[in-house]
Design a protein around this motif. Sequence first.
Motif, mmCIF file in Angstrom:
data_model
loop_
_atom_site.group_PDB
_atom_site.id
_atom_site.type_symbol
_atom_site.label_atom_id
_atom_site.label_comp_id
_atom_site.label_asym_id
_atom_site.label_seq_id
_atom_site.Cartn_x
_atom_site.Cartn_y
_atom_site.Cartn_z
ATOM 1 N N GLN A 50 37.016 32.415 32.359
ATOM 2 C CA GLN A 50 36.980 33.856 32.578
ATOM 3 C C GLN A 50 38.404 34.421 32.528
ATOM 4 N N PRO A 51 38.541 35.702 32.213
ATOM 5 C CA PRO A 51 39.878 36.310 32.286
ATOM 6 C C PRO A 51 40.415 36.249 33.718
ATOM 7 N N ILE A 52 41.718 36.056 33.845
ATOM 8 C CA ILE A 52 42.326 35.949 35.163
ATOM 9 C C ILE A 52 43.413 36.996 35.318
ATOM 10 N N GLU A 53 43.802 37.238 36.552
ATOM 11 C CA GLU A 53 44.893 38.168 36.777
ATOM 12 C C GLU A 53 46.215 37.430 36.625
ATOM 13 N N ALA A 54 47.253 38.155 36.268
ATOM 14 C CA ALA A 54 48.573 37.567 36.096
ATOM 15 C C ALA A 54 49.606 38.535 36.664
ATOM 16 N N LEU A 55 50.641 38.003 37.277
ATOM 17 C CA LEU A 55 51.663 38.838 37.895
ATOM 18 C C LEU A 55 52.359 39.753 36.883
#
Length: 105
Positions: A50-55
């Motif tokens: 799944q798409p993930i969050e990134a800083l």
Amino acid sequence: MAFGAVDHIKDSIAGVITGCMLAFARVAGETAPLIFTAFGNSFMSTSLNQPIEALPLQIYVYAISPYDDQHRLAWAGALVLIVLIVLAVSLVRFVASRGVLKGAS
């Protein structure tokens, strides 16, 4: 270990750690591809499919927002990235100055 394998391991430690540092610097420096490959997901995901969050993506989103609170969060996120890089480089310099990376010499 026989036949001087210990010497070869000592000689290769510096190269392995240098390669790891270069990989870390490359990951930290390539934020634009990370923004495009994160697919813009702002939610936490534990699945690798799944798409993930990134800083870097969150820094970008907060930096272009019209709200001052999100601008402050963007600056804080950028500071976190810089501190991580400085800590990693300082750790390697400390270890190198103690002679661990000098190999068999």
